[in-house]
Design an enzyme around this catalytic site. Structure first.
Site, short mmCIF file in Angstrom:
data_model
loop_
_atom_site.label_atom_id
_atom_site.label_comp_id
_atom_site.label_asym_id
_atom_site.label_seq_id
_atom_site.Cartn_x
_atom_site.Cartn_y
_atom_site.Cartn_z
N ASP A 26 1.13 -1.07 0.07
CA ASP A 26 0.19 0.69 0.04
C ASP A 26 0.84 1.19 0.09
O ASP A 26 2.04 0.87 0.21
CB ASP A 26 -1.18 -0.36 1.30
CG ASP A 26 -1.60 1.18 1.16
OD1 ASP A 26 -2.52 1.29 0.27
OD2 ASP A 26 -1.71 1.88 2.70
N ASP A 28 -0.74 5.31 0.91
CA ASP A 28 -0.05 6.26 1.48
C ASP A 28 -0.39 5.22 2.89
O ASP A 28 -0.85 4.67 3.79
CB ASP A 28 -1.98 6.68 1.70
CG ASP A 28 -2.20 7.39 0.65
OD1 ASP A 28 -1.43 8.33 0.05
OD2 ASP A 28 -3.01 7.35 -0.49
#
Length: 348
Positions: A26, A28
């Protein structure tokens, strides 16, 4: 599906970057927050790549294109190509293309990432409900997204046009804190229309399908900061996961996690890719019942409806032991145990 009833974090003798061929990262809250690299991320990813691990970046944020994300990562010191980036915009564009005619018009409520992904699938982005769209797609459009875009979506959906959403994350990390995400915007349109969108992003199967198709990973490890997207997505895809505590999830939420939200491994940040993971073992909880759990210098147990932590050592090892005690007690539900006093011993 993932392992049902996980009751403790797993251990690994080998560094995770060796045990798995591909990290599905991922962005963010894991690699960066508010556009700036998270501490240790750049060096850790560089070392993992140098050791032979393939790095792929899998994000529910549909705003930016893979080209833009790859440029940003490279500027931060994490060399990346557009092909290394998989977005929920790509996943939802494939989902739409499977259901509408080739060349169909799609009303876009979101940013450039959605438009580029739709064109990649041979679809035509349009701006108005009066442009005869065959579908409506909604994705994160940034803080400047005009309120009138939600109205356009609502008009089209009220006319029976099928509605799609890149993802439904209610929040998104930023440099200043936690901000509303695409899920909050989806709620606006849901309230106006009473409709339900088809959703592509993590933790749902369309995103996992897109990731597998684009990376070809044989032994993937999902790396994320969110229980309800990254970790649940790994669970749904039947693959292992590493939760890093640099984003949305805090230790108290981790201890209360339902089975589908329990990661395989837990670490502070991306340096966890470069090391093995300690075993969490059963131990005597202090009353002779043998219902406790130990990780290195810490022992955790449940007494009187509360988590108890004894010993000393690295805070993460104490948290791992507490996870085992909380998850084992909760079984197939989420833990409601009081964790405050135990976590205070770890300065959390």
């Amino acid at each position: 599906m993932g392992e049902p009833g996980r009751t403790r974090p797993s251990g690994s003798v080998r560094a995770l970057s060796i045990a798995y061929d591909t990290a599905l990262l991922d962005l963010d809250g894991v690699v960066y927050a508010g556009g700036e690299a998270i501490p240790y991320a750049v060096d850790a990813l560089g070392a993992a790549r140098a050791g032979g691990m393939h790095l792929a970046y899998v994000t529910n944020n549909a705003l930016r294109t893979p080209d833009a994300v790859a440029r940003h990562l490279t500027e931060l010191g994490v060399p990346a190509e557009p092909a290394d980036v998989i977005t929920s915009a790509q996943a939802v564009a494939r989902l739409i293309a499977d259901q509408v005619p080739a060349g169909a018009r799609v009303l876009v409520v979101g940013g450039e990432g959605l438009r580029v992904a739709l064109r990649e699938r041979g679809l035509v982005p349009v701006e108005s409900a009066d442009d005869d769209p065959a579908a409506v797609v909604q994705g994160y459009g940034g803080p400047e997204l005009a309120w009138g875009r939600f109205a356009e979506a609502s008009y089209a959906i009220a006319r029976g046009v099928p509605w799609f959403a890149s993802n439904t994350d209610l929040t998104i990390p930023s440099a200043r804190g936690i901000a509303p995400g695409n899920g909050a915007a989806v709620e606006v349109v849901r309230i106006a229309t009473g409709a339900e969108p088809q959703v592509a992003g993590k933790p749902l199967p369309p995103m996992h399908r897109e990731t597998v198709l684009r990376t070809g990973a044989a032994r993937p490890l999902v790396v994320g900061d969110r229980l309800d997207t990254d970790i649940e997505g790994a669970f749904n895809g039947g693959v292992d996961s590493l939760l890093v505590l640099t984003g949305v999830t805090d230790p108290e939420q981790l201890l209360a996690a339902r089975p589908e939200h329990r990661p395989t491994y837990v670490d502070a940040d991306l340096r966890g890719l470069l090391t093995g993971q300690p075993e969490v073992t059963e131990s005597d909880d202090g009353d002779g019942s043998g219902d406790g759990f130990a990780c290195r210098g810490w022992a955790a147990s449940v007494r009187g409806g509360a988590l108890v932590l004894e010993g000393e050592g690295e805070a993460l090892d104490g948290l791992r032991a507490l996870c085992a005690a909380a998850w084992s007690e909760a079984g197939e539900s989420g833990s409601g145990l009081d964790a405050g006093k135990a976590l205070s011993r770890l300065d959390w």
